[in-house]
Design a protein around this motif. Structure first.
Motif, PDB file in Angstrom:
ATOM      1  N   ASN A 287      33.688  30.094  47.546  1.00 25.46           N
ATOM      2  CA  ASN A 287      34.941  29.666  47.294  1.00 25.46           C
ATOM      3  C   ASN A 287      35.853  29.122  47.542  1.00 25.46           C
ATOM      4  OD1 ASN A 287      35.262  32.373  44.703  1.00 25.46           O
ATOM      5  ND2 ASN A 287      34.347  31.065  44.188  1.00 25.46           N
ATOM      6  N   CYS A 288      35.784  29.684  49.339  1.00 21.19           N
ATOM      7  CA  CYS A 288      36.415  29.227  49.882  1.00 21.19           C
ATOM      8  C   CYS A 288      35.651  27.711  50.981  1.00 21.19           C
ATOM      9  CB  CYS A 288      36.453  29.724  50.968  1.00 21.19           C
ATOM     10  SG  CYS A 288      37.163  31.698  50.596  1.00 21.19           S
ATOM     11  N   ALA A 295      39.199  34.365  43.431  1.00 24.43           N
ATOM     12  CA  ALA A 295      38.964  34.853  42.175  1.00 24.43           C
ATOM     13  C   ALA A 295      40.279  36.197  42.079  1.00 24.43           C
ATOM     14  CB  ALA A 295      37.722  35.260  41.776  1.00 24.43           C
ATOM     15  N   PRO A 296      40.069  36.432  40.501  1.00 22.57           N
ATOM     16  CA  PRO A 296      41.329  37.863  40.434  1.00 22.57           C
ATOM     17  C   PRO A 296      40.115  39.305  40.161  1.00 22.57           C
ATOM     18  CG  PRO A 296      41.167  36.511  38.362  1.00 22.57           C
ATOM     19  CD  PRO A 296      39.878  35.712  39.473  1.00 22.57           C
ATOM     20  N   LEU A 327      38.068  42.050  52.370  1.00 20.07           N
ATOM     21  CA  LEU A 327      39.527  41.190  53.432  1.00 20.07           C
ATOM     22  C   LEU A 327      39.927  40.490  52.330  1.00 20.07           C
ATOM     23  CD1 LEU A 327      37.526  41.431  56.960  1.00 20.07           C
ATOM     24  CD2 LEU A 327      38.905  42.266  55.865  1.00 20.07           C
ATOM     25  N   ILE A 328      39.505  39.092  51.716  1.00 23.96           N
ATOM     26  CA  ILE A 328      40.030  38.105  51.455  1.00 23.96           C
ATOM     27  C   ILE A 328      41.448  39.167  50.291  1.00 23.96           C
ATOM     28  CG2 ILE A 328      39.927  36.304  49.664  1.00 23.96           C
ATOM     29  CD1 ILE A 328      37.429  35.945  51.241  1.00 23.96           C
ATOM     30  N   HIS A 329      40.760  39.576  49.505  1.00 25.81           N
ATOM     31  CA  HIS A 329      41.681  39.838  48.624  1.00 25.81           C
ATOM     32  C   HIS A 329      43.106  41.147  48.841  1.00 25.81           C
ATOM     33  CE1 HIS A 329      39.023  38.425  45.201  1.00 25.81           C
ATOM     34  NE2 HIS A 329      38.030  38.882  46.101  1.00 25.81           N
ATOM     35  N   LYS A 330      42.991  41.348  50.143  1.00 21.51           N
ATOM     36  CA  LYS A 330      43.881  42.434  50.551  1.00 21.51           C
ATOM     37  C   LYS A 330      45.422  41.223  50.743  1.00 21.51           C
ATOM     38  CE  LYS A 330      41.297  46.114  52.588  1.00 21.51           C
ATOM     39  NZ  LYS A 330      39.833  46.088  51.518  1.00 21.51           N
TER      40      LYS A 330
END
Length: 442
Positions: A287-288, A295-296, A327-330
């Protein structure tokens, strides 16, 4: 063949539950028959073969819920300039320079290489989505023969699309249906499922045909969904609704649906996914790469949606994929409490198995499949049940894998002959990648 005991220091039974200290398993005929303290297993099964695993973690094998085996051929492909946006990525690069050039010899080399890389990364089961409209017919059988050689559990599919022609789309549907029927008849670890591309390359009649065939064949239907803003914008423009809402209107949004990516979702679509039992495969790193967004996933998991993890054949180190989901969602949510390590481990194991509708895969429980991995647990700092998931996600990599087995059969064991010559596989892959790249330069 005698039963086998695996006696580790730590056992992850059902993530995110706390791991068990000095518990192990007994395996017989490819199935976990007992889960108990190591001492009890030794005492109760003195005639079993014993695999001692001190300072190691026994975990369910990883389930790669979405990959493109052929995709490795595009790694490093010479480009004049990077595509500027999601649509140019597809229209100017991926479709003409990769997908449309794929042939059977390329598939053989890419499949063999990727199977080995997944095994070395702890992946015991995977789902592959083949995009190659000019590799029809027979492409899935080409892949299946290679996958069977390496012994993993797999679902293979061809991504049907109408972007080439309606006739090509019918060939794609037939490729999937014939493969699914044949594999159900044969049994075994390699099976098939139905697949089409997206709402912007497939019309409603073709989508309905895919779901009708899947209902007849009792299998899942996979599609890419809202990987970037392009598809939702097109769906609103063409149908007056966002993609998940459109699928709901078509009457196909349900637990037979496996939607990958699911990046650009509205809150209503999140609710629809959870309420309808739609299965999701999350690919944080790819996605990156395409600039699709984040994404949610915290919202989806909070609503109880089934979410697995996939590599998308972008970065195939499954530990890196887990770290990115961790990590990304944090960062995105500015909240260090979201996506705890135990939840991410669940997504990598049981979540992926549930996304693919695998039976008794993804947990270490009695009566479940012996799809397992052993991971070295010599971490930089002390470990315990309070931090083991974090230690594994942050500080382990494929080189720390000590054993990988699917259905009780050892596929890889560190320090033992691997059953393949990686230099030969690399040479074949280089040959086929150069063929693809030469075509792309034409």
């Amino acid at each position: 063949m005698p039963s086998m005991l695996i006696l580790p220091e730590w056992l992850i039974s059902v993530a995110p539950q706390p791991p068990l200290h000095y518990w192990g398993v007994r395996i017989n005929d490819g199935v976990i028959t007992h889960v108990a303290p190591n001492a009890d297993l030794r005492q109760n099964f003195p005639n079993s073969t014993v695999l001692e695993a001190p300072r190691q973690v026994l975990s369910p094998g990883f389930v790669n819920a979405h990959t493109h085996l052929y995709g490795v051929l595009a790694h490093g492909l010479p480009l004049g300039k990077a595509p500027a946006g999601f649509w140019p990525f597809l229209h100017d690069f991926w479709w003409p320079m990769v997908e449309d050039r794929i042939d059977h010899d390329m598939l053989k080399a890419a499949t063999a290489w990727q199977c080995v890389q997944m095994i070395k990364s702890g992946v015991t089961s995977f789902y592959d989505c083949l995009e190659g409209p000019h590799s029809l017919p027979g492409c899935l059988n080409v892949q299946a023969k290679i996958v069977e050689r390496f012994g993993q559990r797999a679902f293979l599919s061809f991504e049907t699309t109408e972007r080439v022609s309606p006739e090509n789309a019918q060939l794609g549907l037939r490729e999937n249906a014939d493969f699914i029927r044949e594999r159900k008849r044969m049994g075994g670890l390699v099976q098939g499922l139905m697949c089409f591309h997206t709402t912007f390359t497939c019309g409603p009649e073709m989508i309905a045909s895919a779901f009708d065939l899947a209902s007849e064949l009792d299998c899942l239907v996979h599609m890419h969904c809202s990987e970037g803003t392009y598809e939702p914008e097109q769906a609103v423009r063409n149908y007056g609704k966002r993609p998940i809402e459109y699928y709901a209107d078509l009457g196909v949004a349900g637990n037979r649906m496996l939607a990958s990516q699911c990046v650009q979702l509205s809150p209503h679509e999140v609710d629809l996914i959870a309420d309808r039992g739609i299965r999701v495969a999350h690919m944080p790193l790819s996605n990156c790469e395409v600039g699709g967004g984040i994404a949610p996933v915290p919202e989806l998991t909070a609503r109880g949606a089934i979410v697995g993890l996939g590599t998308d054949s972008y970065i195939d180190n499954f530990f890196e994929v887990m770290r990115s989901a961790f990590l990304i969602h944090k960062a995105h949510r500015q909240d260090p409490a979201v996506m705890p390590a135990g939840l991410v481990w669940k997504m990598a194991t049981l979540g992926g198995a549930q996304a693919l509708n695998l039976n008794k895969v993804g947990c270490i429980q009695e009566g479940w499949q012996a799809d397992l991995q052993l991971i070295d647990a010599d971490f930089p700092t002390p470990d315990g049940e309070w931090n083991l998931y974090d230690q594994l996600i942050l500080y382990r990599n494929p080189e720390h894998i000590r054993l990988v087995m699917t259905a009780g059969k050892t596929l890889y064991q560190a320090g033992q002959p691997a059953g393949w010559d990686e230099s030969d596989l690399r040479r074949d892959l280089h040959l086929q990648a150069n063929r693809l790249w030469e075509k792309a330069r034409d």
